[in-house]
Scaffold this motif. Structure first.
Motif, PDB file in Angstrom:
ATOM      1  N   HIS A 167       0.359  -0.962   0.150  1.00 36.96           N
ATOM      2  CA  HIS A 167      -0.003   0.083   0.350  1.00 36.96           C
ATOM      3  C   HIS A 167       0.988   1.478  -0.452  1.00 36.96           C
ATOM      4  N   ASN A 168       0.569   2.027  -0.735  1.00 38.67           N
ATOM      5  CA  ASN A 168       1.116   3.144  -0.586  1.00 38.67           C
ATOM      6  C   ASN A 168       1.362   4.069   0.373  1.00 38.67           C
ATOM      7  N   GLU A 169       0.532   4.248   1.955  1.00 36.52           N
ATOM      8  CA  GLU A 169       0.810   4.497   2.825  1.00 36.52           C
ATOM      9  C   GLU A 169       1.899   3.885   3.718  1.00 36.52           C
ATOM     10  N   LEU A 211      -4.610  -0.401  -7.479  1.00 37.34           N
ATOM     11  CA  LEU A 211      -5.101   0.108  -6.477  1.00 37.34           C
ATOM     12  C   LEU A 211      -6.688   0.669  -5.563  1.00 37.34           C
ATOM     13  N   ARG A 212      -6.825   0.979  -6.913  1.00 39.78           N
ATOM     14  CA  ARG A 212      -8.509   1.238  -6.877  1.00 39.78           C
ATOM     15  C   ARG A 212      -8.996  -0.081  -6.075  1.00 39.78           C
ATOM     16  N   THR A 223      -7.976  -2.487  -4.595  1.00 43.79           N
ATOM     17  CA  THR A 223      -7.481  -2.929  -3.384  1.00 43.79           C
ATOM     18  C   THR A 223      -8.455  -2.012  -2.222  1.00 43.79           C
ATOM     19  N   HIS A 224      -8.850  -0.627  -2.598  1.00 44.99           N
ATOM     20  CA  HIS A 224      -9.747  -0.107  -1.772  1.00 44.99           C
ATOM     21  C   HIS A 224     -10.381  -0.003  -1.790  1.00 44.99           C
ATOM     22  N   ASN A 234     -10.835  -2.868   0.779  1.00 45.98           N
ATOM     23  CA  ASN A 234     -10.383  -2.407   2.306  1.00 45.98           C
ATOM     24  C   ASN A 234     -11.932  -1.525   2.895  1.00 45.98           C
ATOM     25  N   SER A 235     -12.829  -0.799   2.122  1.00 46.68           N
ATOM     26  CA  SER A 235     -13.733   0.025   2.322  1.00 46.68           C
ATOM     27  C   SER A 235     -14.503  -0.862   2.876  1.00 46.68           C
ATOM     28  N   LYS A 268     -19.221   0.334  -6.815  1.00 48.69           N
ATOM     29  CA  LYS A 268     -17.503   0.467  -6.990  1.00 48.69           C
ATOM     30  C   LYS A 268     -17.339  -0.692  -8.028  1.00 48.69           C
ATOM     31  N   TRP A 273     -15.870   0.412 -11.569  1.00 46.10           N
ATOM     32  CA  TRP A 273     -13.652  -0.305 -11.893  1.00 46.10           C
ATOM     33  C   TRP A 273     -14.010  -0.353 -12.893  1.00 46.10           C
TER      34      TRP A 273
END
Length: 412
Positions: free
Chosen positions: A283-285, A313-314, A316-317, A320-321, A331, A335
């Motif tokens: 993950h970017n963070e 990444l989208r 994966t987000h 995770n949401s 969503k 995508w």
């Protein structure tokens, strides 16, 4: 040598003498307090004594790290209820029929066998491996005892290869009851839909009603078997299997692009891209500033990889949401449309699979259940296989998994 006076842990026996043999074993001469036996012919109590059977030595729990043997001479009883007055040798509740060890020692051996091997336990306890195998067969069933289970909550279905590269699969069916440790329900030969469906149908009806989720991968055999027994609303395609599928084309694109950049960039510029495989998977963070600089350098030289990484990444987000099922499904649809308009072709195969199983994947957002506990069981099977230098019998795998997962609960 001084005698040790301790009470025997078998209430139906009295100790009449105790000795130590030449090998240092404790020999306890015992007599039974029973005054009758059960007639083998009519099943009624036989109370008339009719001689004795040959003495027998039965090994009991060790004392001071020394073997302990109970020496007993069984009494034979004559049945007065039968016309021919057959005789029956008394049987004991502390020992299986004709067994050479007591039930107490059998439980001790099962405790020793947890996270161990038959050969190791046999050597430590100075017993034969065949005896340990016989005790295992008596103490641990080869199939699940439904009467010991209150609720199932979440079922997991997955396969594991017994021989790497030989496609010799077994199916592991397990459950994760609420606030309890995982339990193994079955280890099935192969992975056919018919076998899995037959087992799921064999679950007692009251326990079926407690199943809220069935987690599996995208193998059609498991999906069809689970939906035909529990319905489509309870089936959850594991999110981590989904992630594995959409990261695979990203990895293929990364390999292709890195090979291109190696031939086009100067060596000092290419060296700045070291370790990109792991950077793209994080993950970017979670990235350090140095990793972010490497990623920016890669994006600069490979726009198509930047685009593919962005879409991965989208997705994966989205997982995770904490979205509702309806919102998450919307969503995912957006995508899919966005990827189609982008012109990227590396996700095409994944999108076909995603569309096919979209409803089952979206069920994840109802309870956020995964097959994580099933993967943990698969890892345990791999450890057991290595420890035992290979296991190829599904019944043995079930017994060893039961011991490792529930052995302490049952035998401690």
């Amino acid at each position: 040598m001084s005698q040790i006076n301790i009470p025997l842990d078998i209430e139906s026996l009295d100790i009449v003498a105790q000795t130590i043999d030449d090998e240092g074993n404790f020999i306890l001469d015992v007599v039974s307090k029973n005054d009758h036996s059960t007639c083998h012919k009519c099943g009624k109590p036989a109370t008339k004594r009719n001689g004795k059977a040959p003495s027998r030595l039965v090994r009991h729990l060790p004392l001071l790290d020394r073997p302990v043997y109970l020496r007993i001479t069984p009494v034979r009883y004559s049945c007065e209820h039968c016309d021919d007055h057959p005789t029956t040798t008394e049987q004991y509740d502390w020992c299986e029929h004709n067994a050479s060890v007591t039930k107490g020692l059998e439980k001790y051996l099962m405790r020793s066998l947890i996270h161990s091997t038959v050969e190791d336990v046999a050597k430590k306890e100075q017993l034969g491996p065949k005896l340990i195998q016989a005790v295992l067969a008596r103490q641990v069933d080869i199939s699940v005892d439904w009467s010991t289970i209150v609720a199932l909550e979440t079922l997991g279905i997955d396969e594991i290869a017994l021989k790497k590269g030989h496609r010799s699969y077994v199916t592991v069916v397990s459950a994760k009851p609420k606030s309890n440790s995982p339990i193994v329900l079955a280890v099935l030969e192969g992975r056919s839909k018919e076998d899995v469906k037959a087992f799921l149908k064999s679950i007692p009806e009251p326990l079926k009603q407690t199943v809220k989720h069935v987690c599996t991968d995208m193998y059609d055999g498991y999906i069809n078997a689970a939906t035909e027994v529990f319905g489509e609303q309870k089936l959850v395609v594991d999110r981590y299997h989904v992630a594995k599928l959409y990261r695979r084309p990203l990895d293929k694109l990364r390999t292709k692009e890195m090979a291109r950049l190696k031939s086009e960039l100067a060596p000092q510029d290419y060296d700045k891209l070291e370790g990109m495989m792991w950077i793209l998977r994080q993950h970017n963070e979670c990235l350090s500033q140095a990793d972010k600089d490497k990623l920016h350098h890669l994006y600069k030289h490979s726009p198509i990889l930047k685009q593919a990484h962005h879409y991965a990444l989208r997705l994966t987000h989205i997982f995770n949401s904490h979205s509702s099922r309806k919102s998450a499904l919307a969503k995912i649809n957006r995508w899919i449309k966005a990827v189609g308009k982008s012109g990227l072709r590396n996700f095409d195969c994944f999108i076909k699979t995603l569309v096919k199983n979209k409803g089952y994947i979206a069920n994840y957002f109802k309870g956020r259940k995964t097959s994580g506990f099933v993967e943990g069981l698969n890892n345990k099977i791999k450890v057991v296989k290595r420890r035992c230098y290979g296991l190829f019998n599904t019944q043995t795998i079930f017994q060893r998994l039961f011991l490792d997962l529930q052995g302490y609960e049952k035998y401690v």
